[in-house]
Design a protein around this motif. Structure first.
Motif, mmCIF file in Angstrom:
data_model
loop_
_atom_site.group_PDB
_atom_site.id
_atom_site.type_symbol
_atom_site.label_atom_id
_atom_site.label_comp_id
_atom_site.label_asym_id
_atom_site.label_seq_id
_atom_site.Cartn_x
_atom_site.Cartn_y
_atom_site.Cartn_z
ATOM 1 N N GLU A 85 4.283 13.971 -13.214
ATOM 2 C CA GLU A 85 3.447 14.827 -14.067
ATOM 3 C C GLU A 85 3.691 16.292 -13.764
ATOM 4 O O GLU A 85 3.803 17.123 -14.687
ATOM 5 N N GLU A 132 0.838 -1.205 0.000
ATOM 6 C CA GLU A 132 0.000 0.000 0.000
ATOM 7 C C GLU A 132 0.868 1.247 0.000
ATOM 8 O O GLU A 132 0.624 2.200 -0.758
ATOM 9 N N ARG A 158 2.251 1.511 -3.350
ATOM 10 C CA ARG A 158 1.269 2.020 -4.314
ATOM 11 C C ARG A 158 1.106 3.528 -4.171
ATOM 12 O O ARG A 158 1.118 4.272 -5.161
ATOM 13 N N LYS A 159 0.921 3.973 -2.884
ATOM 14 C CA LYS A 159 0.791 5.406 -2.654
ATOM 15 C C LYS A 159 2.043 6.143 -3.105
ATOM 16 O O LYS A 159 1.970 7.234 -3.678
ATOM 17 N N GLU A 160 3.174 5.526 -2.821
ATOM 18 C CA GLU A 160 4.426 6.156 -3.216
ATOM 19 C C GLU A 160 4.530 6.248 -4.732
ATOM 20 O O GLU A 160 4.974 7.277 -5.272
ATOM 21 N N GLU A 161 4.035 5.177 -5.424
ATOM 22 C CA GLU A 161 4.057 5.208 -6.883
ATOM 23 C C GLU A 161 3.107 6.270 -7.418
ATOM 24 O O GLU A 161 3.428 6.978 -8.388
ATOM 25 N N GLU A 162 1.891 6.358 -6.774
ATOM 26 C CA GLU A 162 0.951 7.396 -7.196
ATOM 27 C C GLU A 162 1.538 8.782 -6.979
ATOM 28 O O GLU A 162 1.446 9.657 -7.848
ATOM 29 N N GLU A 163 2.088 8.956 -5.782
ATOM 30 C CA GLU A 163 2.706 10.251 -5.506
ATOM 31 C C GLU A 163 3.859 10.499 -6.470
ATOM 32 O O GLU A 163 4.062 11.631 -6.941
ATOM 33 N N GLN A 179 4.059 9.286 -9.505
ATOM 34 C CA GLN A 179 3.473 9.605 -10.808
ATOM 35 C C GLN A 179 3.003 11.055 -10.840
ATOM 36 O O GLN A 179 3.224 11.773 -11.837
ATOM 37 N N LYS A 180 2.348 11.458 -9.733
ATOM 38 C CA LYS A 180 1.879 12.848 -9.656
ATOM 39 C C LYS A 180 3.057 13.811 -9.693
ATOM 40 O O LYS A 180 3.022 14.838 -10.385
ATOM 41 N N ARG A 181 4.106 13.429 -8.943
ATOM 42 C CA ARG A 181 5.284 14.297 -8.965
ATOM 43 C C ARG A 181 5.899 14.336 -10.360
ATOM 44 O O ARG A 181 6.355 15.389 -10.807
#
Length: 632
Positions: free
Chosen positions: A476, A462, A465-470, A472-474
């Motif tokens: 972008e 988890e 995943r959050k780290e990957e989302e963050e 990805q957001k970073r």
């Protein structure tokens, strides 16, 4: 029939039960599980865990390291010789106390200036001091029973074995460790003899070969005696058979009276007060024989630790940790042992040994004594340590009444060795329950660990995943920021390019203007330099004309002076030549006059000669006067 004191066991029943136990996979797993903690702390060494040191067709030597938790480690060796075999001479590095389990033979060892022999039999106990050299020969008997010796090696002062130097060293290594030249000088023998000795090294245990009625190893022992620096005369007498070895007798525990004996078994302890050869050693010896369904009563040793070896049968050992130490450092233990296993019990640790209903339990061992004699403290019976204490204080300790304490202590009248039918079986059952409980606890702990690991993995996933989302957001945001930066950078580059072109054009105009100015300045400077060069040329020409005129005047003056000087020189030479001619003429005239005068004087005689001499000075004077006049 196999017989130890007080015990009679059928070999068929013993080996049948033993074979069944060995064949049981459940027992093997339970045994290994029950021994795990004791083996970890070094208080239990199974027979198959001994370290094999040497092995030949004539015997073998294995070793084990055990600790009692307080001192040590203690080094034990198990020497097994086939009939008519020899354990070749070695030099002891530590005290050696040993027990003869089976077989018979002869121990030969050095004692100052003497070579001593001791006949060994089953049950014998003996000690060899450090620094002595010895060898052992097994007997050739009709029974062809192996000679088995169990030994412990310690230092005299602190009973600690130093592993870095070993228990002993081979006499072959001691002798052949020196160079050939040193051995030649020491033994006064030729080099070829030393090379023959170096040719091959025998194993530690060999077959005892007969030669002319005497053992070859006997000669080797005599050589050993000479090498160790004993009485030299005694050595040669020994070789010639004129000096006999001193015979000694070992102490035999099977012939001694036991300290305690009843229908349940017997026990015997031997220390330095019982056996004089143990006087300078802090090692004692004990032996316990439990009949079927018996127990060595719960007790502890206040001044000694025990290192025991199972000689026959099998049994259960219960050790209680009564200290306040952490469980990882000290814990209660119960384990099953059989023939050949080694177990150690530290002092102050209460213990009990129990035999099974279908087998006896015989073990012997070594005790590490202090300066005072050890007296085991038993918890039950007439010799119970609890009976000595104040009953009321004891009742308060257990939080019970005095009557309850009486009920606890009075029924048991026996002590030391007690009847305990099925006690070993019960201990084994409890052991298996503990094993099962520990297994369940381990499984539960493993399950919880797996659940915790799974939870951690989920949390990690988890978090990942959050780290990957963050991330990805970073990425972008970083991409957008980079795009804006690139646009701004492009605009900035265009502006800089336009500014650069303007600056280049301006710089080009300034350079052209500067170039024109430099050309004008260069032209003016060139004209000035040409005018200056012309003026310098004119000045140089004028200086050259003046210099030429001055040089011509100087040359004319020099010519005039030279001419005048030459004329004067010629006139002077002419005068000198005239003078010389005149003087030469006068000299010839004077010589002619003098010659005529001398001739006239010869004719006149001596008086006139004097006058002539007196008046003869007027001639030179007249010549000088005439010269002066001529010069003037």
């Amino acid at each position: 029939m196999l017989r130890l004191k007080g015990t009679l066991v059928s070999p068929f029943s013993f080996f049948a039960v033993f074979s069944i136990i060995l064949a049981s996979p459940t027992f093997l797993s339970v045994e290994s599980y029950s021994h795990r903690h004791a083996s970890t702390v070094g208080q239990l060494v199974l027979k198959h865990d001994r370290k094999l040191l040497t092995q030949t067709e004539h015997g073998e030597i294995s070793a084990a390291i055990v600790t009692d938790g307080t001192k040590g480690p203690y080094h034990l060796q198990f020497i097994t010789l086939e009939p008519n075999s020899v354990f070749l001479p070695v030099l002891l590095h530590a005290n050696m106390v040993f027990f003869v389990h089976t077989g018979s033979g002869t121990l030969s060892w050095t004692d100052d200036d003497d070579m001593r022999d001791v006949n060994l039999r089953k049950g014998d106990v003996y000690r060899l001091p450090e620094g002595s050299a010895f060898y052992v020969q097994s007997s050739l008997e009709a029974e062809r029973e192996k000679l088995r010796i169990y030994a412990i090696f310690t230092n005299a002062e602190d009973d600690i074995y130093e592993p870095y130097i070993g228990a002993y060293s081979s006499i072959t290594d001691v002798v052949l460790g020196f160079d050939t030249r040193v051995l030649q000088a020491a033994f006064k023998v030729p080099e070829d003899l030393i090379e023959i000795m170096r040719a091959s090294k025998p194993p530690a245990i060999i077959h005892a070969v007969q030669k002319e009625g005497k053992m070859l190893v006997e000669w080797q022992a005599r050589l050993l005696k000479a090498i160790l620096g004993g009485n030299r005369d005694g050595f040669f007498h020994s070789i010639n058979g004129k000096k006999t070895k001193k015979k000694m007798r070992a102490y035999n525990v099977l012939e001694a009276d036991p300290d305690f004996e009843n229908c349940n078994g017997w026990s015997l302890t031997v220390d330095r007060k019982d056996l004089h050869i143990l006087k300078h050693s802090n090692i004692g010896l004990f032996m316990v024989n439990l009949t079927k369904g018996s127990m060595m009563a719960p007790h502890w040793n206040p001044r000694a630790s025990e290192i025991a070896i199972v000689l026959q049968g099998q049994g259960m050992v219960r050790v209680v940790c009564s200290s306040n130490a952490k469980e990882c450092e000290c814990r209660d233990m119960r384990y099953r042992v059989r023939e050949g296993d080694i177990f150690a019990v530290p002092r102050f640790h209460p213990m009990a040994q129990m035999s099974f209903n279908n087998d006896s339990f015989v073990f012997m061992g070594f005790s590490t004594l202090t300066t005072k004699r050890n007296h085991p403290q038993f918890l039950v019976g007439k010799k119970s340590a609890l009976r000595i204490m104040d009953k009321q204080i004891l009742a308060l300790s257990f939080n019970v009444s005095n009557a309850t304490i009486d009920q606890l202590l009075k029924p048991q009248r026996e002590s030391v060795i007690l009847d305990c039918t099925s006690c070993a079986e019960e201990e084994e059952r409890l052991m298996m329950e503990e094993i099962e409980r520990e297994r369940k606890e381990e499984e539960e702990a493993r399950r919880k660990e797996e659940e915790e690991e799974a939870r951690k993995r989920r949390e990690e996933e988890e978090a990942k995943r959050k780290e990957e989302e963050e991330a990805q957001k970073r990425r972008e945001e970083e991409e957008e920021a980079r795009r804006r930066e690139e646009d701004e950078e492009a605009k900035r580059r265009e502006e800089e390019e336009a500014r650069r072109r303007e600056e280049e054009e301006e710089a080009k105009r300034r350079e052209e203007k500067e170039a024109r100015r430099r050309e004008e300045e260069e032209e003016a400077r060139r004209r000035e330099e040409e005018e200056e060069a012309r003026r310098e040329e004119e000045e140089e020409a004028r200086r050259r004309e003046e210099e030429d005129a001055r040089r011509r005047e100087e040359e004319e003056g020099a010519t005039r002076r030279e001419t005048k000087k030459r004329r004067e020189e010629e006139a002077r030479r002419e005068q000198e030549e005239a003078w010389k001619q005149e003087e030469e003429r006068q000299r010839r005239a004077e010589e002619a006059a003098a010659k005529g005068w001398r001739e006239r004087e010869k004719q006149r005689g001596q008086p006139e000669e004097k006058e002539t001499e007196e008046g003869g000075d007027e001639g030179p004077n007249r010549r000088r006067a005439a010269k002066k006049v001529w010069l003037i």
